[in-house]
Design a protein around this motif. Sequence first.
Motif, short mmCIF file in Angstrom:
data_model
loop_
_atom_site.label_atom_id
_atom_site.label_comp_id
_atom_site.label_asym_id
_atom_site.label_seq_id
_atom_site.Cartn_x
_atom_site.Cartn_y
_atom_site.Cartn_z
N PHE A 91 15.71 12.42 43.27
CA PHE A 91 16.61 13.58 43.19
C PHE A 91 16.93 14.02 44.61
O PHE A 91 16.03 14.08 45.46
N THR A 92 18.19 14.32 44.88
CA THR A 92 18.61 14.76 46.22
C THR A 92 18.84 16.26 46.22
O THR A 92 19.85 16.72 45.68
N PRO A 93 17.94 17.06 46.80
CA PRO A 93 18.13 18.52 46.80
C PRO A 93 19.40 18.97 47.51
O PRO A 93 19.96 20.02 47.19
N THR A 94 19.88 18.17 48.49
CA THR A 94 21.06 18.59 49.25
C THR A 94 22.36 18.44 48.44
O THR A 94 23.42 18.83 48.93
N THR A 95 22.29 17.87 47.24
CA THR A 95 23.48 17.88 46.37
C THR A 95 23.62 19.22 45.66
O THR A 95 24.60 19.43 44.95
N GLN A 96 22.64 20.10 45.82
CA GLN A 96 22.71 21.44 45.24
C GLN A 96 23.36 22.37 46.28
O GLN A 96 22.85 22.51 47.40
N LEU A 97 24.45 23.01 45.89
CA LEU A 97 25.15 23.90 46.81
C LEU A 97 24.26 25.07 47.23
O LEU A 97 24.36 25.56 48.36
N SER A 98 23.38 25.49 46.32
CA SER A 98 22.49 26.62 46.63
C SER A 98 21.59 26.30 47.82
O SER A 98 21.38 27.14 48.69
N MET A 99 21.09 25.06 47.88
CA MET A 99 20.21 24.70 48.99
C MET A 99 20.99 24.55 50.30
O MET A 99 20.55 25.02 51.35
N SER A 100 22.16 23.90 50.23
CA SER A 100 22.96 23.70 51.45
C SER A 100 23.38 25.04 52.05
O SER A 100 23.30 25.23 53.27
N LEU A 101 23.81 25.97 51.19
CA LEU A 101 24.22 27.30 51.69
C LEU A 101 23.01 28.09 52.18
O LEU A 101 23.12 28.87 53.13
N ALA A 102 21.86 27.89 51.53
CA ALA A 102 20.64 28.59 51.96
C ALA A 102 20.19 28.12 53.34
O ALA A 102 19.54 28.87 54.07
N LEU A 103 20.53 26.88 53.71
CA LEU A 103 20.23 26.40 55.06
C LEU A 103 21.31 26.84 56.05
O LEU A 103 21.01 27.21 57.18
N ALA A 104 22.57 26.78 55.59
CA ALA A 104 23.69 27.04 56.51
C ALA A 104 23.83 28.51 56.87
O ALA A 104 24.02 28.85 58.05
N PHE A 105 23.75 29.39 55.87
CA PHE A 105 24.07 30.80 56.12
C PHE A 105 23.11 31.48 57.09
O PHE A 105 23.55 32.10 58.07
N PRO A 106 21.77 31.40 56.90
CA PRO A 106 20.87 32.10 57.83
C PRO A 106 20.98 31.57 59.26
O PRO A 106 20.92 32.35 60.22
N LEU A 107 21.13 30.24 59.42
CA LEU A 107 21.20 29.68 60.77
C LEU A 107 22.50 30.05 61.46
O LEU A 107 22.52 30.35 62.66
N TRP A 108 23.61 30.05 60.71
CA TRP A 108 24.89 30.49 61.28
C TRP A 108 24.80 31.97 61.68
O TRP A 108 25.26 32.36 62.75
N LEU A 109 24.19 32.78 60.80
CA LEU A 109 24.06 34.22 61.09
C LEU A 109 23.18 34.44 62.32
O LEU A 109 23.45 35.32 63.14
N ALA A 110 22.15 33.60 62.48
CA ALA A 110 21.28 33.72 63.66
C ALA A 110 22.05 33.43 64.95
O ALA A 110 21.88 34.13 65.95
N THR A 111 22.92 32.41 64.91
CA THR A 111 23.72 32.11 66.11
C THR A 111 24.69 33.26 66.42
O THR A 111 24.88 33.63 67.58
N LEU A 112 25.27 33.83 65.37
CA LEU A 112 26.22 34.94 65.56
C LEU A 112 25.51 36.18 66.11
O LEU A 112 26.00 36.83 67.05
N LEU A 113 24.35 36.51 65.55
CA LEU A 113 23.60 37.69 66.01
C LEU A 113 23.09 37.49 67.44
O LEU A 113 22.99 38.45 68.21
N THR A 114 22.76 36.24 67.78
CA THR A 114 22.34 35.93 69.16
C THR A 114 23.47 36.27 70.13
O THR A 114 23.25 36.87 71.18
N GLY A 115 24.69 35.88 69.76
CA GLY A 115 25.84 36.17 70.61
C GLY A 115 26.13 37.65 70.70
O GLY A 115 26.42 38.17 71.79
N LEU A 116 26.06 38.34 69.56
CA LEU A 116 26.33 39.79 69.56
C LEU A 116 25.29 40.57 70.35
O LEU A 116 25.59 41.61 70.93
N ARG A 117 24.07 40.06 70.40
CA ARG A 117 23.01 40.75 71.14
C ARG A 117 23.10 40.48 72.64
O ARG A 117 22.96 41.38 73.46
#
Length: 225
Positions: A91-117
Amino acid sequence: LNFFDQFSSPSLLGIPLVLISMTFPALLLPSQDNRWVTSRLSTLQLWAVNQITKQLMTPLDKKGHKWALILTSLMVFLLLINLLGLLPYTFTPTTQLSMSLALAFPLWLATLLTGLRNQPSTTLGHLLPEGTPTLLIPALVLIETTSLLIRPIALGVRLTANLTAGHLLIQLISTATISLMTTMPVVSLLTFLILFLLTILEVAVAMIQAYVFVLLLSLYLQENI
């Protein structure tokens, strides 16, 4: 059963097995010890991790090098999961959109907050290109903001869609190969050849998608440091 059943999360006695499929790849990696002479597998692993880290950190400034551990770990994690998902009865967990977004969203937000800070004016300045005509300013700010907010969705959907499409194609062509084996063996042999080439392509896609996911995150980080 239909073609999309392979993407449903497996469970045993009502217990979801997706966590096991996510943690299992880590068990395949040889653990490091304190001996001077290590095995060939450990040496190969160290070399691969070194190459991945070098490739990801080259475009980044020195400030971004503190992200090396998380980005390299994410790359190895996605690489192993994507490749193991091509094996039969897996079974490939990365075929689940929930897992891909759960990896993408926090890391993208971390890069954005790093820039804003660290550099709020430069980060906000990305929303409005220099020399924009006054009449276009509101529209451009809206477009750039939408583009910025869509990034994590694009990251997650790209990973999921590419892997899902590949798995579906493999299943369709393999079904055709088996169905035609008795009636038209020559055509079945031809579809088997296509299946073999597609499997090689999917191995490449599994590796490339893991690399693209982490590379785009490192580029987002580069914009904000």
